[in-house]
Structures are given as C-alpha cells and as structure tokens.
Design a protein around this motif. Structure first.
Motif, PDB file in Angstrom:
ATOM      1  N   ASP A  41       0.808  -1.225   0.000  1.00 61.51           N
ATOM      2  CA  ASP A  41       0.000   0.000   0.000  1.00 61.51           C
ATOM      3  C   ASP A  41       0.839   1.271   0.000  1.00 61.51           C
ATOM      4  O   ASP A  41       0.389   2.316   0.421  1.00 61.51           O
ATOM      5  N   VAL A 150      -2.749   3.420  -9.154  1.00 62.14           N
ATOM      6  CA  VAL A 150      -3.546   4.398  -8.419  1.00 62.14           C
ATOM      7  C   VAL A 150      -4.984   3.931  -8.245  1.00 62.14           C
ATOM      8  O   VAL A 150      -5.533   3.965  -7.139  1.00 62.14           O
ATOM      9  N   GLU A 151      -5.601   3.478  -9.320  1.00 63.82           N
ATOM     10  CA  GLU A 151      -7.036   3.184  -9.288  1.00 63.82           C
ATOM     11  C   GLU A 151      -7.354   1.789  -8.758  1.00 63.82           C
ATOM     12  O   GLU A 151      -8.340   1.608  -8.038  1.00 63.82           O
ATOM     13  N   ARG A 152      -6.544   0.783  -9.112  1.00 61.66           N
ATOM     14  CA  ARG A 152      -6.835  -0.574  -8.650  1.00 61.66           C
ATOM     15  C   ARG A 152      -6.310  -0.802  -7.237  1.00 61.66           C
ATOM     16  O   ARG A 152      -6.976  -1.433  -6.418  1.00 61.66           O
ATOM     17  N   TYR A 153      -5.105  -0.274  -6.953  1.00 59.31           N
ATOM     18  CA  TYR A 153      -4.463  -0.576  -5.675  1.00 59.31           C
ATOM     19  C   TYR A 153      -4.453   0.589  -4.702  1.00 59.31           C
ATOM     20  O   TYR A 153      -4.059   0.422  -3.547  1.00 59.31           O
ATOM     21  N   GLY A 154      -4.863   1.767  -5.135  1.00 60.80           N
ATOM     22  CA  GLY A 154      -4.936   2.911  -4.233  1.00 60.80           C
ATOM     23  C   GLY A 154      -3.597   3.446  -3.795  1.00 60.80           C
ATOM     24  O   GLY A 154      -3.494   4.102  -2.758  1.00 60.80           O
ATOM     25  N   VAL A 155      -2.548   3.189  -4.580  1.00 57.03           N
ATOM     26  CA  VAL A 155      -1.211   3.674  -4.252  1.00 57.03           C
ATOM     27  C   VAL A 155      -0.953   4.942  -5.064  1.00 57.03           C
ATOM     28  O   VAL A 155      -0.954   4.911  -6.295  1.00 57.03           O
ATOM     29  N   GLN A 156      -0.728   6.036  -4.388  1.00 56.25           N
ATOM     30  CA  GLN A 156      -0.505   7.308  -5.062  1.00 56.25           C
ATOM     31  C   GLN A 156       0.924   7.380  -5.582  1.00 56.25           C
ATOM     32  O   GLN A 156       1.877   7.388  -4.811  1.00 56.25           O
ATOM     33  N   THR A 169       4.962  -1.072  -7.686  1.00 50.75           N
ATOM     34  CA  THR A 169       3.688  -1.441  -7.058  1.00 50.75           C
ATOM     35  C   THR A 169       3.107  -2.690  -7.690  1.00 50.75           C
ATOM     36  O   THR A 169       2.668  -3.629  -6.998  1.00 50.75           O
TER      37      THR A 169
END
Length: 208
Positions: A41, A150-156, A169
């Motif tokens: 994350d 960003v969209e699938r894993y929420g990692v900026q 990621t």
C-alpha cells in the motif's frame, strides 16, 4: 514472524480478509536514475541525483537494503534485453546483480519478472499501447500502468519517479497474488503473467 517452506503455492485464494496475516512483499523496479520501491500500500522512488559510478551504486544499494529489510519476498524486474545495446547497460546489469546478490546473501527469497510480465499483470496485454503511434507507445503504456497502481491498488504514484513507483507497485502485487494474498481481484487474463515469472523455491508462510 514467518517460516520458510520448500514448496510453491498451487492455488491462489480470493482476496485477503481484514485482520489476516499478510506477508511483507516488496517490488523493485531497478534503475540507475530512479529506482521504484513498493509494498502492498505504498511506493517510493529512490533517485541518486548527480551521483555517478561507484558512489551512485553504493548510495542506491544502501537505500534499497533498507527498503527490503524484513521482506518475505522481493519481486525484482528483470532486464529488458532488447535494450542491451544502450549506453550504460553494463552498469545497470552490474547494479541488478549487486541487489540480487544482497538478497541471496541475506536469505531473502526473490522472484524475477520481466517488463512484459509486469505489464500483462497490470493491463492484460504485453503491449497495451500498440494502437497508438509508435513514438507514443512507451509513454502511454507507462501511464496505463500508473493508472492501475492508483485506481486498482490505491497507491498514489506522484512526482518525477511516478512511473517507477507504479512499476514497483505492480511487481509487489504480483508477489502477493502468487503467495495467495491478493489485495484485490485480478482477471485471469492478467494473472496469466504469474505463470511466466521465475519464482523462488522458498516461500514464506505464517508462523503457527
């Protein structure tokens, strides 16, 4: 704590439930100018700036060793052999071996996934931007992988090293999936990439 078993996972269960033990898996997108390091994350980019030669290698390896500390599995991006004639490739190859030697010496299991494996796992295709003009394909494909992070894993994944963060990621997520701890559902068209990765024989399991 984790133990190591001489086996490999056969089936990969559904998405991990909250509160379950999760292995510490790190993805490494190795680069002499901007190395991506990521976990389940989070992601960061290690950029050596104006450092060169041995100083750069030493600085990068020092930061990477801290990033993989305590890892149960590290997924390292392998070399893009088509780029073998590019200037500096020998130095990048040496860097790759320094990092994997460190992992081996410290008994940290590592897998090797090439760029196509990573891109297939992220987008479902090895060349997701093939419908775009040739000169734009690399940039567009990198943007697609970043969007997945960003969209699938929420990692900026932000800043100058955003694409390296995104690649790392996806590599980390591949390792989690292979171990049986996927963080989100991934289509079989994407997960087929796991079959081609060179996985280690020793894998982590939750200690009883």
């Amino acid at each position: 704590m984790t133990a190591l078993l001489q086996s490999a996972p056969v089936t990969l269960p559904s998405v991990q439930r909250a509160g379950e033990w999760q292995p510490r898996v790190i993805g490494l997108d190795l680069s002499l100018t901007s190395t991506g390091i990521a976990g389940a994350d989070w992601a960061s980019a290690v950029r050596p700036g104006k450092r060169r030669s041995h100083e750069r290698m030493d600085w990068l390896c020092g930061h990477i060793s801290g990033g993989v500390e305590g890892a149960d599995l590290v997924v390292v991006e392998g070399a893009a052999y088509a780029q073998g004639a590019q200037a500096g490739h020998h130095e990048l190859a040496g860097f790759w071996w320094l990092v994997t030697q460190f992992l081996w010496r410290h008994r940290i299991p590592y897998a090797v996934a090439n760029p196509h494996h990573r891109t297939i796992y992220a987008t479902g295709r090895a060349n997701p931007a093939q419908d775009h003009p040739r000169k734009e394909r690399s940039r567009v494909a990198k943007g697609m992988v970043r969007s997945v992070a960003v969209e699938r894993y929420g990692v900026q994944c932000e800043g100058p090293g955003r694409y390296d963060q995104a690649d790392a990621t996806v590599l980390a997520q591949m390792g989690l999936d292979w171990l049986g701890y996927p963080t989100v559902p991934v289509p079989d068209t994407h997960r087929r990439a796991l079959e081609a990765v060179r996985w280690p024989e020793l894998i982590p399991v939750a200690a009883k």
